[in-house]
Write an enzyme that holds these catalytic residues in place. Structure first.
Site, PDB file in Angstrom:
ATOM      1  CB  ILE A   1      -3.519   5.454   2.495  1.00 60.00           C
ATOM      2  CG1 ILE A   1      -2.395   4.454   2.781  1.00 60.00           C
ATOM      3  CG2 ILE A   1      -4.086   5.975   3.811  1.00 60.00           C
ATOM      4  CD1 ILE A   1      -1.138   5.096   3.351  1.00 60.00           C
TER       5      ILE A   1
ATOM      6  CG  PHE B   1      -0.308   0.173   2.535  1.00 61.72           C
ATOM      7  CD1 PHE B   1      -0.162   1.424   3.123  1.00 61.72           C
ATOM      8  CD2 PHE B   1       0.165  -0.932   3.226  1.00 61.72           C
ATOM      9  CE1 PHE B   1       0.433   1.580   4.361  1.00 61.72           C
ATOM     10  CE2 PHE B   1       0.769  -0.780   4.475  1.00 61.72           C
ATOM     11  CZ  PHE B   1       0.897   0.470   5.044  1.00 61.72           C
ATOM     12  CB  CYS B   2       1.781   3.771  -1.757  1.00 66.46           C
ATOM     13  SG  CYS B   2       0.824   3.570  -3.282  1.00 66.46           S
ATOM     14  CB  THR B   3      -0.065   8.397  -0.810  1.00 68.85           C
ATOM     15  OG1 THR B   3       1.086   8.497   0.027  1.00 68.85           O
ATOM     16  CG2 THR B   3      -1.017   9.549  -0.522  1.00 68.85           C
TER      17      THR B   3
END
Length: 249
Positions: free
Chosen positions: A209, A180-182
């Site tokens: 996210i 996961f990331c922004t």
């Protein structure tokens, strides 16, 4: 109230310079601020402005067959979090420098935010495997918040991820790994690289996210999500830190 958007899309762009110039002119005409990155592999942008101006900027993209799958994440702030408009042409829309990480034919497998929230609540995926959340962001970002118990790596930039992940690979073999990331772009490239590098147990969090906050809220997440602008970070209700006190989380 200012409308903020975050969006990326992988699609072949034959003339990045020409396309970037078109986007710059449109954004300037509409008085938008933020950043737009264009590469032969696609588009990555963070923009802020009046709601009507944002809609006018997006309309031609939605009509362009190359961007038929473009998904846009929205948030709102009292003032524009960008001082000016920057439009650049780059070799990649997010620098990773690993071949085969552009989803030309297919994306890496995804998990939808609501499904992930259910997995986190039950403590395993639907096959009974433990779930490990893999944060593909840098150390500055993870200090503001991340999923509870996530594997965070001591990296300064995205290109450091492969070397930093290497010591953990054996310990992840029995897990379902969710990168996961922004907003989704880094975890998408990371998941494709890991898959190509022999990790067949990796999924990416669809829309990152920000998409999780939008669809689920803060369940299983601790803190805020760092963003690279004057908002500093967003709480799970998508309230900017610059607009709200820390106890708003």
């Amino acid at each position: 109230m200012v409308t903020n958007i975050a969006a990326y899309h992988f699609t072949p762009i034959d003339a990045p310079q020409t396309f970037a110039a078109t986007l710059r002119t449109r954004a300037e005409t509409l008085s938008l601020r933020g950043s737009v990155l264009v590469a032969g592999e696609g588009l990555n942008m963070f923009l802020a402005g009046e709601a009507e101006a944002i809609a006018a900027f997006l309309a031609p993209l939605h009509e362009d067959a190359r961007f038929a799958g473009l998904r846009v994440k929205y948030s709102y702030s009292r003032r524009a979090p960008f001082a000016r408009l920057k439009v650049k042409v780059k070799p990649e829309i997010i620098s990773f420098r690993r071949p085969g990480t552009t989803p030309e034919s297919a994306r890496a497998p995804v998990v939808e935010p609501r499904t992930l929230a259910r997995w986190l609540e039950q403590g395993h995926d639907d096959t009974g495997r433990r779930v490990v959340m893999l944060d593909t962001r840098n150390a500055q970002e993870t200090e503001h918040g991340t999923f509870a118990g996530a594997l965070t790596l001591p990296i300064d930039k995205f290109t450091d991820l492969p070397a930093a992940l290497a010591p953990h690979r054996d310990a992840l073999k029995d897990a379902t790994v969710v990168s996961f990331c922004t907003g989704g772009i880094r975890c998408e490239k990371a998941a494709l690289w890991m898959q190509a590098d022999g990790m067949d147990n990796v999924l990416q969090l669809d829309d990152g996210i920000l998409g999780y906050f939008e669809q689920v809220g803060g369940f299983g997440y601790e803190g805020a999500c760092f963003v690279f602008d004057e908002r500093v970070a967003l709480w799970p209700d998508l309230t900017p830190q610059m607009d709200a006190p820390a106890d708003a989380a």
